[in-house]
Scaffold this motif. Sequence first.
Motif, PDB file in Angstrom:
ATOM      1  N   ASN A  45      36.329  40.281  42.915  1.00 18.67           N
ATOM      2  CA  ASN A  45      37.323  41.061  43.660  1.00 18.67           C
ATOM      3  C   ASN A  45      38.246  41.859  42.753  1.00 18.67           C
ATOM      4  O   ASN A  45      39.100  42.596  43.242  1.00 18.67           O
ATOM      5  CB  ASN A  45      38.164  40.117  44.537  1.00 18.67           C
ATOM      6  CG  ASN A  45      37.336  39.428  45.599  1.00 18.67           C
ATOM      7  OD1 ASN A  45      36.494  40.061  46.251  1.00 18.67           O
ATOM      8  ND2 ASN A  45      37.547  38.122  45.775  1.00 18.67           N
ATOM      9  N   PRO A  47      38.668  44.909  40.440  1.00 17.55           N
ATOM     10  CA  PRO A  47      37.960  46.150  40.114  1.00 17.55           C
ATOM     11  C   PRO A  47      37.838  46.405  38.618  1.00 17.55           C
ATOM     12  O   PRO A  47      36.851  46.976  38.160  1.00 17.55           O
ATOM     13  CB  PRO A  47      38.797  47.234  40.804  1.00 17.55           C
ATOM     14  CG  PRO A  47      40.150  46.622  40.999  1.00 17.55           C
ATOM     15  CD  PRO A  47      39.901  45.172  41.216  1.00 17.55           C
ATOM     16  N   GLU A  48      38.835  45.983  37.840  1.00 18.34           N
ATOM     17  CA  GLU A  48      38.767  46.197  36.397  1.00 18.34           C
ATOM     18  C   GLU A  48      37.655  45.356  35.771  1.00 18.34           C
ATOM     19  O   GLU A  48      36.924  45.818  34.886  1.00 18.34           O
ATOM     20  CB  GLU A  48      40.120  45.871  35.749  1.00 18.34           C
ATOM     21  CG  GLU A  48      41.207  46.881  36.066  1.00 18.34           C
ATOM     22  CD  GLU A  48      42.435  46.680  35.200  1.00 18.34           C
ATOM     23  OE1 GLU A  48      42.618  45.548  34.690  1.00 18.34           O
ATOM     24  OE2 GLU A  48      43.200  47.651  35.014  1.00 18.34           O
TER      25      GLU A  48
END
Length: 330
Positions: A45, A47-48
């Motif tokens: 979950n 994004p990076e």
Amino acid sequence: MPRRALIAIAAAAALLIAIALSLAIGARSIDLATVWQAITDLDPNDPEQLIVTDLRVSRTVIGVLAGAALGIAGALMQSLTRNPFADPGLLGINAGASLAVVISLALGVTGFAVQVPFAFVGAGIAAVIVYAIGARGAAAGAPVRLALAGVALTALITSVINAVLLVDDATLDQYRLWVAGSLTGRDSDDVMALVPFVVISIVVALVVAKPLEAVALGEDAARALGINITATRIAVIVTVTALAASATAAAGPLVFVGLAVPHLARALIGASLPWLLVVSGLGGAALVLVCDVVGRVVAPPGEIGVGITTAFIGGAIFAIMARRMKVVEL
């Protein structure tokens, strides 16, 4: 600890730093703590973390493989030809791989998985032609004859490539992107397709290092040591072909890596070929990754192809070495 071991450790440390930079730096910079968590305990979950795992890991691995392959191939070529300024392109191998990729583009066959075998076939045919020409006469397989045959074949292949591109605009457009060199657009399947070729070739390179070192001392000395000179040269040419074809198919034609890195490594550790292969592989991988990172940040929001940055950075390194360092005899 021996000086050569210290230099090899320093090269390995430089590669680890380059890997960290490659995973952390890009259009969106990511801190090293997040990079580490993405690798060790991925949060799907975040994004990076997904940027690291989905986009940068495969790109980094491809860069390591291509750089190591070119560094080792360059070291083998310099020892084979007894020329510290030689690189894999000297035998026409890179040109053969490039022509095969151009033909695949002209036929509408695209994609990394298909270009790899095309590049291998092209590089292999070029190597066979060069050796067939260079092995004629009394000085069979002599380094000078092989180098001259490679230069002549490269000129011929370059003319053929230009002829194909002049009559096919669609191929020219695709070739422009490929010839600039790039590590983008690769996934785990591409990495797994490349790993066996590079790893096996590196193992073979380490095996033939000692016989080739004896051949570099002179044919009489090699024969006195019981070395089969012809078999050694063929094994080296096959290995260089596999390494150069892998790197060219994976990242495009990257210049100066196979030339500058082994030359610098030889200046630091001497002419011991096993050590030279290790340091050249580590240094080549580090150089390609650093050049790729530079290409990501110098022209935001776009990128400059790694082939362009290696030409600038590798060329600058080599120019400084050529001006300030003495040539180390092989």
